[in-house]
Design an enzyme around this catalytic site. Structure first.
Site, PDB file in Angstrom:
ATOM      1  CD  GLU A  34      -2.731   1.242   2.477  1.00 14.00           C
ATOM      2  OE1 GLU A  34      -2.669   0.372   3.352  1.00 14.00           O
ATOM      3  OE2 GLU A  34      -3.484   2.236   2.539  1.00 14.00           O
ATOM      4  NE  ARG A 259       4.593  -7.801  10.855  1.00  9.05           N
ATOM      5  CZ  ARG A 259       3.980  -7.016   9.973  1.00  9.05           C
ATOM      6  NH1 ARG A 259       2.909  -7.436   9.356  1.00  9.05           N
ATOM      7  NH2 ARG A 259       4.422  -5.819   9.722  1.00  9.05           N
ATOM      8  CE  LYS A 269       3.780  -0.045   3.883  1.00  9.42           C
ATOM      9  NZ  LYS A 269       2.432  -0.096   3.381  1.00  9.42           N
TER      10      LYS A 269
HETATM   11  P1  ATP Z   1       2.880  -2.080   7.379  1.00  6.12           P
HETATM   12  O1  ATP Z   1       2.125  -2.384   8.624  1.00  6.12           O
HETATM   13  O2  ATP Z   1       4.320  -1.866   7.601  1.00  6.12           O
HETATM   14  O3  ATP Z   1       2.242  -1.022   6.559  1.00  6.12           O
HETATM   15  P2  ATP Z   1       1.675  -3.904   5.667  1.00  6.12           P
HETATM   16  O4  ATP Z   1       1.641  -5.398   5.692  1.00  6.12           O
HETATM   17  O5  ATP Z   1       0.423  -3.180   5.950  1.00  6.12           O
HETATM   18  O6  ATP Z   1       2.828  -3.433   6.591  1.00  6.12           O
HETATM   19  P3  ATP Z   1       1.782  -3.558   2.877  1.00  6.12           P
HETATM   20  O7  ATP Z   1       2.228  -2.367   2.132  1.00  6.12           O
HETATM   21  O8  ATP Z   1       0.369  -3.919   2.829  1.00  6.12           O
HETATM   22  O9  ATP Z   1       2.271  -3.348   4.344  1.00  6.12           O
HETATM   23  O10 ATP Z   1       2.690  -4.804   2.546  1.00  6.12           O
HETATM   24  C1  ATP Z   1       3.092  -5.242   1.281  1.00  6.12           C
HETATM   25  C2  ATP Z   1       3.546  -6.665   1.412  1.00  6.12           C
HETATM   26  O11 ATP Z   1       4.649  -6.755   2.298  1.00  6.12           O
HETATM   27  C3  ATP Z   1       2.451  -7.549   1.978  1.00  6.12           C
HETATM   28  O12 ATP Z   1       2.360  -8.704   1.196  1.00  6.12           O
HETATM   29  C4  ATP Z   1       2.914  -7.839   3.374  1.00  6.12           C
HETATM   30  O13 ATP Z   1       2.475  -9.091   3.774  1.00  6.12           O
HETATM   31  C5  ATP Z   1       4.416  -7.757   3.261  1.00  6.12           C
HETATM   32  N1  ATP Z   1       5.019  -7.361   4.544  1.00  6.12           N
HETATM   33  C6  ATP Z   1       4.780  -6.243   5.249  1.00  6.12           C
HETATM   34  N2  ATP Z   1       5.478  -6.228   6.402  1.00  6.12           N
HETATM   35  C7  ATP Z   1       6.197  -7.378   6.425  1.00  6.12           C
HETATM   36  C8  ATP Z   1       7.131  -7.955   7.355  1.00  6.12           C
HETATM   37  N3  ATP Z   1       7.454  -7.351   8.496  1.00  6.12           N
HETATM   38  N4  ATP Z   1       7.670  -9.154   7.041  1.00  6.12           N
HETATM   39  C9  ATP Z   1       7.365  -9.764   5.886  1.00  6.12           C
HETATM   40  N5  ATP Z   1       6.492  -9.280   4.976  1.00  6.12           N
HETATM   41  C10 ATP Z   1       5.916  -8.099   5.227  1.00  6.12           C
HETATM   42 MG    MG Z   2      -0.874  -1.812   5.667  1.00  4.87          MG
END
Ligand code: ATP
Ligand code: MG
Length: 551
Positions: A34, A259, A269
């Site tokens: 995102e 994760r 983020k």
């Molecule tokens: P954040 O909470 O940091 O925004 P998110 O999962 O909401 O993390 P996205 O932008 O939706 O962030 O993530 C893009 C991809 O990265 C998704 O497929 C997510 O599963 C993966 N991802 C995000 N954080 C991690 C992590 N700490 N370890 C492994 N994969 C991750």
């Molecule tokens: Mg997110």
């Protein structure tokens, strides 16, 4: 790029099965961030996993912006994410935006309404929460649940046309208010948000929810294996329900993995944005941030990140990885690549009293004793030099082998010197040392007359270039800092700024050049603060760590 990872994992096994059984001819994965912030090292794990998996089986990986939330997203983030994925060394096959599918998603919602599988609900967000029930208490049906199809169609159209305010109505799936899985209790599919979108502008005022949008995005793109993190395991029945009820042509499968969490940092983020917004750090690319941009600015290499991601592997169980493991891979990579040089971080002046005042000589030094191909350089030497403040003690303890009155040490690449006199200021601080050198002991001449135990690094005071050094400690004091109180755990000493000197030949150094400073570790020329007359170095890692792989 380096050789492919060969270690097996449960996701790879699923892919192998699906290819062998003929379920898929080609696999397609995606990395779906995102655009609501910069990527962090956790995302790198997902990037390496998705791209290398597809690569290994000659499939494809798309970069897809999951941009269904207009108020939090921005093109600045879109651009930074593209840059970071490329910098990590990956090329996407296609670049997609989920917002390009809003019309198709809308049509599928209409399809669900016509099937009696979705309805417009007027309950407030709070009421919806109340009606949902809990794990031990079944949910209660919304009074709007049995609205006739025609009315739902009309109201949904009105929602799209902007006739209702934010929060007045939502579209919900009609599934099962008694399901043991809370995600299946008539989840919201669409909400009203009167806000401009970075891609679609003001075209839409209803936006699909993640759980509705994500499976459809995957289906539209023909994604075969939709890899996400473990928090979404309980959402998988809803993912499958959407695919089934929308009757999409392609049938993607969601697979979850744990994760990445790292010690002494936060990895979301939202939290990282808080650190930026509250000026705890100097932007998204602050070298203390676990963002890809921060790691890059600090001096970490993409090779080190990729090797780290491969080593941590893919599992289904939660764990916190020691940040020292990433440092191990940085050292391993830079040990081979970074030329050796000398820098003085806390200078103490040394006058070599028996060295002629107007003499200057050039000494030859190898750039990497382990790799002749990296060549040699010339270092200037004259009567006045700087050594490290901590390399002198007036009253040393036993087994102190550096400089003290009467002791002789070796200057790296130069001569032996002996300390004869200590000059102090009115506050009794040591400000200068007077030493003598022995011309017989010149480095490289094969002198074997006597041995000394200490070797000091130094720079020529006349020609050395002033430089700033930025040394970093972990940003967060708590080892497992995934909680909400991370702002109270900020390390007040995470940055130390020192002013010292580097060798004269460093005047050619450019931002992102990396060096091993004798005894101090690996440093990177900072991209933000380095100016024409001001060299700024970030310490990437110190030379030694207690950490061993497989410990
Ligand atoms: P954040 O909470 O940091 O925004 P998110 O999962 O909401 O993390 P996205 O932008 O939706 O962030 O993530 C893009 C991809 O990265 C998704 O497929 C997510 O599963 C993966 N991802 C995000 N954080 C991690 C992590 N700490 N370890 C492994 N994969 C991750
Ligand atoms: Mg997110």
């Amino acid at each position: 790029m380096e050789t492919k990872p060969s270690s097996s994992n449960f996701i790879k096994n699923i892919v192998i099965q699906d290819l062998e059984s003929g379920k898929h001819k080609e696999i397609i994965t995606r990395f779906p961030p995102e655009p609501n912030g910069y990527l962090h090292i956790g995302h790198a794990k997902s990037i390496v996993l998705n791209f290398e998996l597809a690569d290994e089986f000659k499939g494809k990986t798309n970069l897809r912006f999951d941009d269904t939330n207009p108020t939090k997203e921005d093109t600045e983030y879109v651009e930074s994410i593209k840059e970071d994925v490329k910098w990590l060394g990956f090329d996407w096959d296609e670049l997609y935006f989920a917002s390009d599918y809003f019309e198709e998603m809308y049509n599928w919602a209409v399809h669900l309404i016509k099937k009696g599988k979705a309805y417009v609900c007027d309950l407030s967000a709070e009421e919806i929460r109340e009606y949902r029930g809990t794990l031990t208490r079944p949910g209660k049906e919304s009074p709007y649940r049995n609205r006739p199809v025609e009315e739902n169609l009309q109201l949904f159209e009105e929602m799209r046309a902007g006739k209702h305010k934010d929060g007045e109505k939502v579209l919900r799936a009609k599934i099962d208010m008694a399901s043991p899985n809370l995600n299946m209790r008539d989840p919201v599919l669409y909400r009203i948000v009167h806000a401009s979108h970075h891609n679609t502008g003001d075209k839409w005022c209803i936006y699909p929810m993640y759980d509705y949008a994500h499976p459809l995005e995957d289906a539209i793109e023909g994604v075969t294996h939709s890899i996400c993190t473990l928090e979404f395991e309980d959402h998988r029945p809803l993912y499958d329900w959407i695919i089934q009820e929308c009757e999409t042509e392609s049938q993607p499968k969601q697979i979850e993995f744990a994760r990445l969490n790292l010690t002494n940092t936060v990895m979301s983020k939202r939290k990282l944005k808080q650190l930026v917004d509250e000026n705890v750090v100097d932007g998204w690319d602050d070298p203390r941030m676990p963002t890809i941009a921060g790691l890059r600015r600090k001096g970490c290499t993409p090779e080190a990140i990729r090797n780290f991601c491969r080593e941590i592997g893919v599992a289904k169980s939660y764990s916190v990885v020691d940040a020292q493991m990433l440092e191990h891979f940085i050292r391993e990579d830079l040990n081979a690549k970074a030329p050796r040089t000398m820098a003085i971080l806390k200078p103490l002046k040394v006058v070599i009293t028996n060295y002629p005042e107007d003499q200057l000589e050039m000494l030859e030094a190898e750039n990497n004793p382990d790799d002749e191909a990296m060549g040699t350089r010339q270092i200037s030497f004259s009567r006045e030099i700087y050594i490290e403040e901590e390399d002198f003690m007036e009253n040393p303890p036993k087994k102190y082998f550096r400089l003290f009155p009467g002791n002789e040490v070796r200057l790296k690449h130069a001569y032996f010197i002996t300390c004869n006199e200590v000059i102090k200021d009115e506050n009794d601080n040591v400000v200068e040392l007077h030493c003598t050198y022995d011309p017989e002991t010149k480095s490289g001449t094969g002198f074997t007359g006597r041995k000394v135990k200490g070797t000091l690094h130094w720079v020529d005071a006349k020609n050395a270039i002033p430089a700033e050094f930025r040394l970093y400690e972990p940003l967060i004091l708590d080892e497992d800092s995934e909680g909400e109180h991370f702002l109270e755990q900020i390390n007040p000493n995470s940055l130390e700024v020192l002013k010292g000197y580097v060798e004269p030949n460093m005047k050619e150094a450019k931002p992102q050049d990396k060096f091993q400073f004798f005894r101090h570790g690996y440093f990177n020329v900072d991209t933000k603060y380095t100016m024409k007359d001001q060299l700024v170095f970030n310490r990437i890692v110190s030379l030694k760590s207690s950490f061993k792989i497989g410990k």
